[in-house]
Scaffold this active site. Structure first.
Site, PDB file in Angstrom:
ATOM      1  N   TYR A 164       4.066   4.781  11.446  1.00 57.66           N
ATOM      2  CA  TYR A 164       4.323   3.357  11.637  1.00 57.66           C
ATOM      3  C   TYR A 164       5.155   2.700  10.533  1.00 57.66           C
ATOM      4  O   TYR A 164       5.381   1.492  10.573  1.00 57.66           O
ATOM      5  CB  TYR A 164       3.001   2.592  11.808  1.00 57.66           C
ATOM      6  CG  TYR A 164       1.997   2.757  10.671  1.00 57.66           C
ATOM      7  CD1 TYR A 164       2.078   1.981   9.523  1.00 57.66           C
ATOM      8  CD2 TYR A 164       0.962   3.683  10.766  1.00 57.66           C
ATOM      9  CE1 TYR A 164       1.155   2.120   8.500  1.00 57.66           C
ATOM     10  CE2 TYR A 164       0.039   3.837   9.750  1.00 57.66           C
ATOM     11  CZ  TYR A 164       0.134   3.050   8.622  1.00 57.66           C
ATOM     12  OH  TYR A 164      -0.781   3.194   7.606  1.00 57.66           O
ATOM     13  N   ARG A 172       0.860  -1.180   0.000  1.00 57.99           N
ATOM     14  CA  ARG A 172       0.000   0.000   0.000  1.00 57.99           C
ATOM     15  C   ARG A 172       0.898   1.232   0.000  1.00 57.99           C
ATOM     16  O   ARG A 172       1.467   1.598   1.021  1.00 57.99           O
ATOM     17  CB  ARG A 172      -0.924  -0.032   1.213  1.00 57.99           C
ATOM     18  CG  ARG A 172      -1.680   1.271   1.433  1.00 57.99           C
ATOM     19  CD  ARG A 172      -2.815   1.114   2.428  1.00 57.99           C
ATOM     20  NE  ARG A 172      -2.407   0.579   3.714  1.00 57.99           N
ATOM     21  CZ  ARG A 172      -1.833   1.261   4.695  1.00 57.99           C
ATOM     22  NH1 ARG A 172      -1.530   2.533   4.510  1.00 57.99           N
ATOM     23  NH2 ARG A 172      -1.537   0.696   5.848  1.00 57.99           N
ATOM     24  N   HIS A 193      -3.537   4.418   4.736  1.00 59.41           N
ATOM     25  CA  HIS A 193      -4.699   3.515   4.754  1.00 59.41           C
ATOM     26  C   HIS A 193      -5.920   4.206   4.163  1.00 59.41           C
ATOM     27  O   HIS A 193      -6.605   3.664   3.300  1.00 59.41           O
ATOM     28  CB  HIS A 193      -4.970   3.077   6.190  1.00 59.41           C
ATOM     29  CG  HIS A 193      -6.171   2.193   6.331  1.00 59.41           C
ATOM     30  ND1 HIS A 193      -6.189   0.887   5.884  1.00 59.41           N
ATOM     31  CD2 HIS A 193      -7.394   2.424   6.866  1.00 59.41           C
ATOM     32  CE1 HIS A 193      -7.365   0.358   6.146  1.00 59.41           C
ATOM     33  NE2 HIS A 193      -8.114   1.269   6.730  1.00 59.41           N
TER      34      HIS A 193
END
Length: 367
Positions: free
Chosen positions: A270, A257, A261
């Site tokens: 993160y 990805r 998100h």
């Protein structure tokens, strides 16, 4: 089937490497030139749709958009391997696959815009509504495949999910039922390394997600999810396996990805930028473009034509989302049941009265 036939490969299947070079494979053949050109067109259109939708979110024209930027090879492969009678059960991140199945881009974005319905007729396009809760669509897909089998229909169901969904109980129930009742469904896991901020290492201790298949008695396979040729070959084989009565399969695509998100996520908290950069070098679009050019299948004129087509789709999407919606409040009650209950009718009359009073008040204030 011998248990060795159920195990996936140690390394994902790849037919075209990150540099655009062909990788020989004893089992999987490279799709023909026409198919690869169609796949490249899908990659171009998918990338443009992803980027345009992300921009519309920032402009306040969409409520949320889970981008599949970088995962377009999975989206394109999922759409192209299905026949006219087959069904796709997508997640919230699979808008590109939904559009490639024939749903108008503007209709595919209705749910993400914040409306109350999916924006398209599932039966018309053989695409189930996009699912936001993780893994729930897998149970729906299995039930649909079981029904199609009992009716004797030539239908294969392709159920999409992400790596995070494999930690849900619905994932286990769906795979177990599919295997026990031998239904024509293919589970396609797009492993993009993160379930929001949770890395794959916190999702499973298995060698790969595809290895979970053997526990259910179905074949599993791993594929380079940034290689659209490999995705087409591996998924195509699984779909044909199901169509021939071979039962379900679990395919894991290794991809990434590239963006957050959703627009509500800060992925810098993160994951490291060096990691993102490393995956950018494996871009599925650049890989296929390099291969096609080197094979003499793509020139500047064709590239410009395909790019213009993708831009036309983005322009139409932009115009549709920038237009104000013509809302009918009665739709909240019109489609709940085939026949409206007295309770629903009472609620509608109450709401209609509130709307009429508000309209009269507003009209009075503008005299």
């Amino acid at each position: 089937m011998h248990h060795d036939d159920l195990l996936p490969r140690d390394t994902p299947v790849s037919l075209i490497d990150a540099n655009g070079a062909v990788v020989a494979d004893e089992r999987y053949a490279l799709p023909d030139a026409e198919t690869l050109l169609r796949a490249y067109q899908g990659l171009l259109e998918g990338r443009r749709i992803n980027d345009q939708a992300y921009a519309l979110v920032r402009q306040g024209r969409m409520a949320v958009y889970p981008s599949s930027h970088g995962q377009e090879a999975c989206q394109v492969g999922a759409a192209l391997v299905l026949g006219g009678r087959d069904w796709l059960f997508p997640t919230y991140r699979d808008s590109v696959a939904v559009i490639m199945r024939g749903v108008a881009p503007a209709h595919a974005m209705v749910l993400l815009k914040g409306d109350w319905h999916s924006g398209y007729d599932p039966a018309e396009h053989r695409v189930a509504p996009q699912s936001t809760p993780l893994a729930t669509q897998l149970l729906h897909a299995v039930g649909f495949a079981q029904a199609a089998k009992r009716r004797g229909e030539d239908t294969v169901v392709l159920a999409l999910c992400g790596d995070g969904a494999t930690s849900e109980g619905d994932f286990h129930e769906a795979l177990n039922f599919a295997a026990v009742f031998h239904v024509p469904v293919v589970f396609f896991v797009q492993n993009n390394e993160f379930a929001i901020s949770v890395p794959l290492s916190r999702q499973t201790a298995a060698p790969s997600l595809a290895h979970k298949a053997i526990g259910y008695g179905m074949p599993g396979q791993r594929v380079d999810g940034n290689d659209v040729a490999a995705v087409l070959a591996v998924l195509g084989e699984a779909v044909q396996h199901a169509r021939d009565g071979g039962g379900p399969s679990l395919i894991e695509a290794h991809t990434y990805r590239m963006q957050a998100h959703t627009n509500a996520d800060d992925d810098t908290r993160y994951r490291e930028r060096d990691e993102v950069k490393a995956w950018a070098d494996r871009d599925p679009l650049i890989r296929m473009r390099t291969y096609l050019i080197e094979q003499g299948l793509l020139d500047d004129q064709a590239e410009n034509r395909l790019t213009a087509g993708a831009e036309s789709i983005a322009s139409a999407l932009r115009d549709a989302l920038n237009a104000d919606s013509d809302l009918d409040a009665e739709d909240l009650f019109r489609h709940v049941t085939a026949e409206r209950s007295p309770q629903l009718e009472e609620q509608w009359q109450l709401l209609r009265g509130e709307i009429e009073r508000a309209t009269l008040t507003e009209a009075g204030g503008h005299r």
